[in-house]
Scaffold this motif. Structure first.
Motif, PDB file in Angstrom:
ATOM      1  N   ASN A  20       0.859  -1.300  -0.127  1.00  0.00           N
ATOM      2  CA  ASN A  20      -0.109  -0.111   0.067  1.00  0.00           C
ATOM      3  C   ASN A  20       0.935   1.150   0.201  1.00  0.00           C
ATOM      4  OD1 ASN A  20       0.614   0.569   2.648  1.00  0.00           O
ATOM      5  ND2 ASN A  20      -0.857  -0.963   3.505  1.00  0.00           N
ATOM      6  N   ARG A  21       0.200   2.524  -0.319  1.00  0.00           N
ATOM      7  CA  ARG A  21       1.053   3.600  -0.444  1.00  0.00           C
ATOM      8  C   ARG A  21       1.752   3.995   0.936  1.00  0.00           C
ATOM      9  NH1 ARG A  21      -0.152   7.049  -4.649  1.00  0.00           N
ATOM     10  NH2 ARG A  21       0.294   8.770  -3.781  1.00  0.00           N
ATOM     11  N   GLY A  22       1.112   3.794   2.263  1.00  0.00           N
ATOM     12  CA  GLY A  22       1.729   4.111   3.411  1.00  0.00           C
ATOM     13  C   GLY A  22       2.860   3.206   3.447  1.00  0.00           C
ATOM     14  N   THR A  23       3.270   2.021   3.133  1.00  0.00           N
ATOM     15  CA  THR A  23       4.303   1.286   3.069  1.00  0.00           C
ATOM     16  C   THR A  23       5.367   1.925   2.271  1.00  0.00           C
ATOM     17  OG1 THR A  23       3.028  -0.707   3.759  1.00  0.00           O
ATOM     18  CG2 THR A  23       5.217  -0.979   2.728  1.00  0.00           C
ATOM     19  N   PHE A  24       5.168   2.556   1.361  1.00  0.00           N
ATOM     20  CA  PHE A  24       6.123   3.131   0.464  1.00  0.00           C
ATOM     21  C   PHE A  24       6.548   4.249   1.126  1.00  0.00           C
ATOM     22  CE2 PHE A  24       7.585   6.490  -2.533  1.00  0.00           C
ATOM     23  CZ  PHE A  24       8.218   5.919  -3.424  1.00  0.00           C
ATOM     24  N   TYR A  25       5.627   5.088   1.882  1.00  0.00           N
ATOM     25  CA  TYR A  25       5.903   6.402   2.311  1.00  0.00           C
ATOM     26  C   TYR A  25       6.704   6.164   3.586  1.00  0.00           C
ATOM     27  CZ  TYR A  25       3.451   9.077  -1.253  1.00  0.00           C
ATOM     28  OH  TYR A  25       3.096   9.383  -2.422  1.00  0.00           O
ATOM     29  N   LEU A  26       6.542   4.953   4.225  1.00  0.00           N
ATOM     30  CA  LEU A  26       7.477   4.568   5.510  1.00  0.00           C
ATOM     31  C   LEU A  26       8.856   4.729   5.029  1.00  0.00           C
ATOM     32  CD1 LEU A  26       5.774   1.691   7.152  1.00  0.00           C
ATOM     33  CD2 LEU A  26       5.907   3.670   8.136  1.00  0.00           C
ATOM     34  N   HIS A  27       9.001   4.357   3.762  1.00  0.00           N
ATOM     35  CA  HIS A  27      10.667   4.529   3.279  1.00  0.00           C
ATOM     36  C   HIS A  27      10.999   5.569   2.472  1.00  0.00           C
ATOM     37  CE1 HIS A  27      10.428   0.258   4.745  1.00  0.00           C
ATOM     38  NE2 HIS A  27       9.528  -0.081   3.911  1.00  0.00           N
ATOM     39  N   TYR A  28      10.187   6.274   1.682  1.00  0.00           N
ATOM     40  CA  TYR A  28      10.642   7.196   0.877  1.00  0.00           C
ATOM     41  C   TYR A  28       9.627   8.442   0.845  1.00  0.00           C
ATOM     42  CZ  TYR A  28      13.245   3.007  -0.892  1.00  0.00           C
ATOM     43  OH  TYR A  28      14.039   1.977  -0.768  1.00  0.00           O
ATOM     44  N   LYS A  29      10.165   9.299   0.598  1.00  0.00           N
ATOM     45  CA  LYS A  29       9.214  10.372   0.340  1.00  0.00           C
ATOM     46  C   LYS A  29       8.414  10.594  -0.920  1.00  0.00           C
ATOM     47  CE  LYS A  29      12.683  13.388   1.563  1.00  0.00           C
ATOM     48  NZ  LYS A  29      13.585  14.422   1.916  1.00  0.00           N
ATOM     49  N   ASP A  30       9.164  10.373  -1.808  1.00  0.00           N
ATOM     50  CA  ASP A  30       8.690  10.405  -3.295  1.00  0.00           C
ATOM     51  C   ASP A  30       9.452   9.491  -4.222  1.00  0.00           C
ATOM     52  OD1 ASP A  30      10.737  12.002  -3.862  1.00  0.00           O
ATOM     53  OD2 ASP A  30       9.680  13.809  -3.351  1.00  0.00           O
ATOM     54  N   LYS A  31       9.263   9.731  -5.498  1.00  0.00           N
ATOM     55  CA  LYS A  31       9.944   8.591  -6.476  1.00  0.00           C
ATOM     56  C   LYS A  31      11.365   9.062  -6.719  1.00  0.00           C
ATOM     57  CE  LYS A  31       8.751  10.735 -11.036  1.00  0.00           C
ATOM     58  NZ  LYS A  31       8.092  10.691 -12.303  1.00  0.00           N
ATOM     59  N   TYR A  32      11.669  10.514  -6.400  1.00  0.00           N
ATOM     60  CA  TYR A  32      13.127  11.185  -6.397  1.00  0.00           C
ATOM     61  C   TYR A  32      13.837  10.724  -5.130  1.00  0.00           C
ATOM     62  CZ  TYR A  32      10.497  13.773 -10.033  1.00  0.00           C
ATOM     63  OH  TYR A  32      10.053  14.173 -11.262  1.00  0.00           O
ATOM     64  N   ASP A  33      13.230  10.774  -4.127  1.00  0.00           N
ATOM     65  CA  ASP A  33      14.008  10.054  -2.691  1.00  0.00           C
ATOM     66  C   ASP A  33      14.324   8.621  -3.177  1.00  0.00           C
ATOM     67  OD1 ASP A  33      14.904  10.166  -0.192  1.00  0.00           O
ATOM     68  OD2 ASP A  33      13.157   9.201   0.365  1.00  0.00           O
ATOM     69  N   LEU A  34      13.320   7.816  -3.686  1.00  0.00           N
ATOM     70  CA  LEU A  34      13.570   6.350  -3.992  1.00  0.00           C
ATOM     71  C   LEU A  34      14.903   6.330  -4.719  1.00  0.00           C
ATOM     72  CD1 LEU A  34      13.016   3.425  -4.279  1.00  0.00           C
ATOM     73  CD2 LEU A  34      11.568   4.042  -6.148  1.00  0.00           C
ATOM     74  N   ILE A  35      14.840   7.156  -5.959  1.00  0.00           N
ATOM     75  CA  ILE A  35      15.867   6.965  -6.944  1.00  0.00           C
ATOM     76  C   ILE A  35      17.233   7.542  -6.386  1.00  0.00           C
ATOM     77  CG2 ILE A  35      15.856   9.166  -8.086  1.00  0.00           C
ATOM     78  CD1 ILE A  35      16.249   7.533 -10.774  1.00  0.00           C
ATOM     79  N   ASP A  36      17.169   8.437  -5.360  1.00  0.00           N
ATOM     80  CA  ASP A  36      18.407   8.924  -4.560  1.00  0.00           C
ATOM     81  C   ASP A  36      18.945   7.880  -3.536  1.00  0.00           C
ATOM     82  OD1 ASP A  36      18.389  11.352  -6.114  1.00  0.00           O
ATOM     83  OD2 ASP A  36      17.407  12.444  -4.444  1.00  0.00           O
ATOM     84  N   SER A  37      18.071   7.212  -3.247  1.00  0.00           N
ATOM     85  CA  SER A  37      18.445   6.238  -2.071  1.00  0.00           C
ATOM     86  C   SER A  37      18.922   4.947  -2.925  1.00  0.00           C
ATOM     87  CB  SER A  37      17.204   5.615  -1.376  1.00  0.00           C
ATOM     88  OG  SER A  37      17.418   4.785  -0.430  1.00  0.00           O
ATOM     89  N   LEU A  38      18.390   4.559  -3.950  1.00  0.00           N
ATOM     90  CA  LEU A  38      18.812   3.419  -4.572  1.00  0.00           C
ATOM     91  C   LEU A  38      20.412   3.710  -5.513  1.00  0.00           C
ATOM     92  CD1 LEU A  38      15.509   2.155  -6.635  1.00  0.00           C
ATOM     93  CD2 LEU A  38      16.766   1.091  -4.667  1.00  0.00           C
ATOM     94  N   GLU A  39      20.390   5.135  -5.839  1.00  0.00           N
ATOM     95  CA  GLU A  39      21.722   5.260  -6.452  1.00  0.00           C
ATOM     96  C   GLU A  39      22.774   5.460  -5.189  1.00  0.00           C
ATOM     97  OE1 GLU A  39      24.148   9.189  -8.210  1.00  0.00           O
ATOM     98  OE2 GLU A  39      22.254   8.730  -9.251  1.00  0.00           O
ATOM     99  N   SER A  40      22.319   6.051  -4.130  1.00  0.00           N
ATOM    100  CA  SER A  40      23.354   5.956  -3.009  1.00  0.00           C
ATOM    101  C   SER A  40      23.847   4.563  -2.563  1.00  0.00           C
ATOM    102  CB  SER A  40      22.627   6.727  -1.840  1.00  0.00           C
ATOM    103  OG  SER A  40      23.559   7.029  -0.497  1.00  0.00           O
ATOM    104  N   ASP A  41      23.006   3.750  -2.538  1.00  0.00           N
ATOM    105  CA  ASP A  41      23.458   2.272  -2.109  1.00  0.00           C
ATOM    106  C   ASP A  41      24.383   1.659  -3.105  1.00  0.00           C
ATOM    107  OD1 ASP A  41      21.557   2.634   0.003  1.00  0.00           O
ATOM    108  OD2 ASP A  41      20.009   0.990  -1.225  1.00  0.00           O
ATOM    109  N   ILE A  42      24.150   2.051  -4.431  1.00  0.00           N
ATOM    110  CA  ILE A  42      25.222   1.425  -5.633  1.00  0.00           C
ATOM    111  C   ILE A  42      26.368   2.208  -5.268  1.00  0.00           C
ATOM    112  CG2 ILE A  42      25.414   1.443  -7.651  1.00  0.00           C
ATOM    113  CD1 ILE A  42      23.512  -0.643  -7.039  1.00  0.00           C
ATOM    114  N   ILE A  43      26.500   3.490  -5.036  1.00  0.00           N
ATOM    115  CA  ILE A  43      27.777   4.120  -4.976  1.00  0.00           C
ATOM    116  C   ILE A  43      28.545   3.984  -3.625  1.00  0.00           C
ATOM    117  CG2 ILE A  43      28.446   6.642  -4.783  1.00  0.00           C
ATOM    118  CD1 ILE A  43      27.566   5.802  -7.636  1.00  0.00           C
ATOM    119  N   ASN A  44      27.611   3.768  -2.587  1.00  0.00           N
ATOM    120  CA  ASN A  44      28.416   3.359  -1.332  1.00  0.00           C
ATOM    121  C   ASN A  44      28.899   1.946  -1.458  1.00  0.00           C
ATOM    122  OD1 ASN A  44      27.693   5.620   0.152  1.00  0.00           O
ATOM    123  ND2 ASN A  44      25.959   4.868   0.879  1.00  0.00           N
TER     124      ASN A  44
END
Length: 194
Positions: free
Chosen positions: A39-63
């Motif tokens: 559900n949407r609530g579960t998504f928003y527990l982890h990320y603010k929006d799709k831009y936050d999601l992509i930043d987080s995914l990229e950050s994991d790869i870069i780290n």
């Protein structure tokens, strides 16, 4: 904690799948949550929006890549004979191949320049750490200042990786590592002339 990790994996999987089908601009949170069966609530527990999601995914790869690169410096110490060794190149390309679907999705979603710039910055950091700690690197005497030499090295590596991603990772990590390794010792003009 396991449940949160499972939700994040579902979101990541949905993101990767949807990017290849509809692209980043048209991608909505609803698309992601439907594909991930959350559900949407579960998504928003982890990320603010799709831009936050992509930043987080990229950050994991870069780290992860940064850890691979920095680990080499810790292992090899100051006895460095190559700024970017074949071993670290192969390990890094292997990591990219193991995560290729996500790498390709980030590459497509952010555009080539942003993702590759992040990768370039990690390589630059590694180079400067090695340069600062090296006791036995010998630089050939050329008319090219060291800053430009480093830039040429960085962009030749980044260009090869970028082309490999655009070609859907057709070559194996060993083949790409061999290409990168060979390119460090050949002038670009020599590649095209006999």
């Amino acid at each position: 904690m396991k449940r949160q990790t499972n939700s994040k994996e579902k979101i990541k999987s949905a993101f990767v799948s949807l990017i290849s089908n509809i692209g980043f601009e048209k991608l909505t949170i609803t698309d992601i949550t439907r594909q991930a069966h959350i559900n949407r609530g579960t998504f928003y527990l982890h990320y603010k929006d799709k831009y936050d999601l992509i930043d987080s995914l990229e950050s994991d790869i870069i780290n992860d890549l940064e850890k691979i690169f920095i680990q080499e410096v810790e292992v090899t110490g100051k006895d460095l004979t190559d700024l970017i060794s074949y071993k670290i190149t192969l390990k890094s390309i292997g990591y990219l191949k193991d995560n290729f679907d996500l790498i390709k999705a980030l590459y497509v979603a952010e555009g080539e320049s942003k993702f590759m710039l992040s990768l370039r910055n990690i390589l630059e950091k590694l180079l400067f750490i090695k340069l600062a700690g090296s006791t036995n690197l010998n630089f050939p005497k050329t008319n090219i200042p060291i800053e430009y030499s480093i830039e040429l090295l960085l962009y030749s590596i980044i260009s090869i990786i970028s082309l490999w991603i655009r070609r859907d990772g057709k070559e194996s990590p060993i083949e790409i590592a061999n290409i990168i390794n060979a390119s460090k010792n050949i002038a670009p003009i020599d590649l095209l002339t006999k």
